[in-house]
Design a protein around this motif. Structure first.
Motif, PDB file in Angstrom:
ATOM      1  N   MET A   1     -38.886  24.497 -46.046  1.00  0.00           N
ATOM      2  CA  MET A   1     -38.669  23.201 -46.443  1.00  0.00           C
ATOM      3  C   MET A   1     -40.258  22.846 -45.185  1.00  0.00           C
ATOM      4  N   TYR A   2     -40.831  22.265 -46.244  1.00  0.00           N
ATOM      5  CA  TYR A   2     -42.081  21.093 -44.977  1.00  0.00           C
ATOM      6  C   TYR A   2     -42.022  19.927 -45.499  1.00  0.00           C
ATOM      7  N   ILE A   3     -41.581  18.958 -43.967  1.00  0.00           N
ATOM      8  CA  ILE A   3     -42.052  17.997 -44.017  1.00  0.00           C
ATOM      9  C   ILE A   3     -42.979  17.305 -43.038  1.00  0.00           C
ATOM     10  N   LEU A   4     -43.893  16.320 -44.140  1.00  0.00           N
ATOM     11  CA  LEU A   4     -44.973  15.714 -43.282  1.00  0.00           C
ATOM     12  C   LEU A   4     -45.127  14.993 -42.692  1.00  0.00           C
ATOM     13  N   GLY A   5     -45.199  14.455 -41.747  1.00  0.00           N
ATOM     14  CA  GLY A   5     -44.627  13.098 -40.587  1.00  0.00           C
ATOM     15  C   GLY A   5     -45.554  12.238 -41.038  1.00  0.00           C
ATOM     16  N   ILE A   6     -46.192  11.015 -40.358  1.00  0.00           N
ATOM     17  CA  ILE A   6     -47.119  10.402 -40.371  1.00  0.00           C
ATOM     18  C   ILE A   6     -46.628   9.405 -38.910  1.00  0.00           C
ATOM     19  N   GLU A   7     -47.756   8.340 -38.451  1.00  0.00           N
ATOM     20  CA  GLU A   7     -47.325   7.526 -36.988  1.00  0.00           C
ATOM     21  C   GLU A   7     -48.199   6.713 -37.320  1.00  0.00           C
ATOM     22  N   SER A   8     -48.568   5.702 -36.749  1.00  0.00           N
ATOM     23  CA  SER A   8     -49.533   4.733 -36.830  1.00  0.00           C
ATOM     24  C   SER A   8     -49.187   3.465 -36.158  1.00  0.00           C
ATOM     25  N   SER A   9     -48.077   3.409 -34.827  1.00  0.00           N
ATOM     26  CA  SER A   9     -47.203   2.328 -34.479  1.00  0.00           C
ATOM     27  C   SER A   9     -48.111   1.457 -33.906  1.00  0.00           C
ATOM     28  N   CYS A  10     -48.981   2.139 -33.252  1.00  0.00           N
ATOM     29  CA  CYS A  10     -49.793   1.479 -31.906  1.00  0.00           C
ATOM     30  C   CYS A  10     -51.289   1.608 -32.205  1.00  0.00           C
ATOM     31  N   ASP A  11     -52.321   2.740 -31.445  1.00  0.00           N
ATOM     32  CA  ASP A  11     -53.259   2.996 -31.473  1.00  0.00           C
ATOM     33  C   ASP A  11     -53.592   4.437 -31.744  1.00  0.00           C
ATOM     34  N   ASP A  12     -52.915   5.357 -31.472  1.00  0.00           N
ATOM     35  CA  ASP A  12     -53.307   6.549 -32.387  1.00  0.00           C
ATOM     36  C   ASP A  12     -52.330   7.202 -33.914  1.00  0.00           C
ATOM     37  N   THR A  13     -53.297   7.155 -34.574  1.00  0.00           N
ATOM     38  CA  THR A  13     -53.298   7.632 -35.983  1.00  0.00           C
ATOM     39  C   THR A  13     -53.338   9.472 -35.812  1.00  0.00           C
ATOM     40  N   SER A  14     -51.686   9.883 -36.601  1.00  0.00           N
ATOM     41  CA  SER A  14     -51.349  10.432 -36.318  1.00  0.00           C
ATOM     42  C   SER A  14     -50.353  11.060 -37.258  1.00  0.00           C
ATOM     43  N   VAL A  42     -54.905  -2.980 -26.213  1.00  0.00           N
ATOM     44  CA  VAL A  42     -55.003  -2.664 -27.733  1.00  0.00           C
ATOM     45  C   VAL A  42     -55.483  -4.421 -28.727  1.00  0.00           C
ATOM     46  N   VAL A  43     -56.252  -3.636 -28.780  1.00  0.00           N
ATOM     47  CA  VAL A  43     -56.298  -5.357 -30.043  1.00  0.00           C
ATOM     48  C   VAL A  43     -55.645  -4.942 -31.594  1.00  0.00           C
ATOM     49  N   PRO A  44     -54.555  -5.483 -31.956  1.00  0.00           N
ATOM     50  CA  PRO A  44     -53.990  -5.726 -33.262  1.00  0.00           C
ATOM     51  C   PRO A  44     -54.806  -5.025 -34.285  1.00  0.00           C
ATOM     52  N   GLU A  45     -55.799  -5.990 -34.680  1.00  0.00           N
ATOM     53  CA  GLU A  45     -56.406  -5.881 -36.268  1.00  0.00           C
ATOM     54  C   GLU A  45     -57.761  -4.915 -36.014  1.00  0.00           C
ATOM     55  N   LEU A  46     -57.755  -4.502 -34.887  1.00  0.00           N
ATOM     56  CA  LEU A  46     -59.117  -3.492 -34.603  1.00  0.00           C
ATOM     57  C   LEU A  46     -57.803  -1.884 -34.779  1.00  0.00           C
ATOM     58  N   ALA A  47     -56.874  -2.133 -34.705  1.00  0.00           N
ATOM     59  CA  ALA A  47     -55.821  -0.910 -34.732  1.00  0.00           C
ATOM     60  C   ALA A  47     -55.615  -0.532 -36.018  1.00  0.00           C
ATOM     61  N   PRO A  82     -39.989   0.528 -33.450  1.00  0.00           N
ATOM     62  CA  PRO A  82     -40.791  -0.976 -33.416  1.00  0.00           C
ATOM     63  C   PRO A  82     -42.357  -0.394 -33.206  1.00  0.00           C
ATOM     64  N   GLY A  83     -43.194  -1.459 -33.752  1.00  0.00           N
ATOM     65  CA  GLY A  83     -44.684  -1.197 -33.185  1.00  0.00           C
ATOM     66  C   GLY A  83     -45.734  -2.086 -34.123  1.00  0.00           C
ATOM     67  N   LEU A  84     -46.401  -2.379 -33.765  1.00  0.00           N
ATOM     68  CA  LEU A  84     -47.614  -3.626 -34.134  1.00  0.00           C
ATOM     69  C   LEU A  84     -47.467  -3.792 -35.775  1.00  0.00           C
ATOM     70  N   GLU A  85     -47.644  -3.755 -36.233  1.00  0.00           N
ATOM     71  CA  GLU A  85     -46.853  -5.002 -37.855  1.00  0.00           C
ATOM     72  C   GLU A  85     -47.829  -4.299 -38.804  1.00  0.00           C
TER      73      GLU A  85
END
Ligand code: KG4
Ligand code: ZN
Length: 332
Positions: A1-14, A42-47, A82-85
């Protein structure tokens, strides 16, 4: 089984791909730090904009690194908060679109639970364990139990430990993020040069770091730019933060009668903290679990890992569409 994870809550895209044995087949992280650096935080709009520009490229790269195609992906895990909306919305929108297109189950994962379960990416700590999350946004103690049960024990009443590192760096005219640069300079300084406060000492499990930041600020004002003893201030400040973290973590183990402690989150990249925790735990009969640096700071492998643990514990495998929940607590 392969799980694709996505993280973008703050200033790192992963983006990451893990299998059912917690093996990380791919982990790609695009750090925005250099672009936020000139604003001192961190500037939210830029992130949000930068997440939008890079996320599809990271998915392609992760698939290439794992030697897989999109159609090989079985499940999708994405940070819901939690994170930047605005930042969360980018990852959630991409994950939901993929789930619909590929007709695969999706899970919205609590970012803090991602940090708490990150030790599973390198070793399997026995449950229950006390998790100490030390990051830029959170300083939290939680009990991690069987059945994916998490109990909040304490958190900071004001600044997070990483936030204190970042704010003190700013006071000293050092670049963002403050943690790595303070750790480096502290090596040349005397940790006993200044006696900074250890807030809420012997007063339960809650943390507080805003008074420490104020004490550093008052010390800085006593010097000119030329005479400022930066290395001594860094070492004394780091010592105060580490003392608080070690004492509270040890007390949490004692009060919960748990002899396993895992430390995670961006500040857990600090080797001085790890050495101090090792000394504390070994003299108190506690076994310490640390996390490799690439899994300490924000990353998508920990998000996929937390989803796998929840699915393994009986969480329903369905296509429930996760919502962005910026102010999520550790237990939700
Ligand atoms: O977990 P993380 O990557 O992002 C959040 O979810 O907040 O943590 C980032 C925080 C920043 O405040 C940064 O200064 C801190 O972790 N940090 C460190 C070190 N490396 C990163 N703090 C102390 N020492 C370090 N070596
Ligand atoms: Zn984090």
């Amino acid at each position: 089984m392969y799980i694709l994870g996505i993280e973008s809550s703050c200033d790192d895209t992963s983006v990451a791909i893990i299998d059912e044995a917690f093996q990380v087949l791919a982990l790609v992280i695009s750090s925005q730090t250099s672009l936020h650096k000139k604003y001192g935080g961190v500037v939210p709009e830029l992130a949000s904009r930068l997440h939008t520009e890079t996320i599809h490229l990271l998915i392609e790269k992760a698939l290439e690194d794992a030697g897989l195609s999109l159609h090989d992906i079985d499940r999708i895990a994405v940070t819901k908060g939690p994170g930047l909306e605005g930042a969360l919305l980018v990852g959630l929108t991409v994950a939901k679109t993929l789930s619909i297109l590929l007709n695969k189950p999706i899970m919205g994962v609590n970012h803090l639970q991602g940090h708490l379960y990150s030790p599973f990416l390198s070793q399997h700590p026995p449950l229950p364990y006390i998790g100490l999350i030390v990051s830029g946004g959170h300083t939290t103690l939680a009990k991690v139990d069987t059945g994916a049960k998490i109990t909040l024990l304490s958190q900071t009443r004001d600044d997070a430990a990483g936030e204190a590192f970042d704010k003190v760096a700013r006071l000293l005219g050092l670049p963002y993020p403050g943690g790595p640069v303070i750790e480096k300079l502290a090596k040349e300084g005397n940790p006993k040069a200044f006696r900074f406060p250890r807030a809420l000492r012997n007063q339960g499990l809650d943390f507080s770091f805003s008074g420490l930041k104020t004490a550093v600020s008052q010390t800085v004002q006593q010097f000119t730019k030329e005479t400022l003893p930066i290395a001594d201030i860094c070492a004394s400040f780091q010592e105060a933060v580490c003392d608080s973290l070690c004492e509270k973590a040890q007390l949490a183990c004692e009060l919960s009668e748990v002899s396993h402690l895992a430390v995670c989150g961006g500040v857990a990249a600090n080797q001085y903290l790890i050495q101090k925790l090792q000394a504390y735990t070994s003299s108190n009969g506690i076994i310490l679990y640390t996390v490799p640096i690439r899994y300490c700071t924000d990353n998508a492998a920990m998000i996929a890992c937390a989803a796998l643990i929840k699915w393994n514990s009986g969480h329903p495998v369905e296509k429930e569409i996760p919502m962005a929940t910026p102010g999520l607590s550790v237990c939700s």
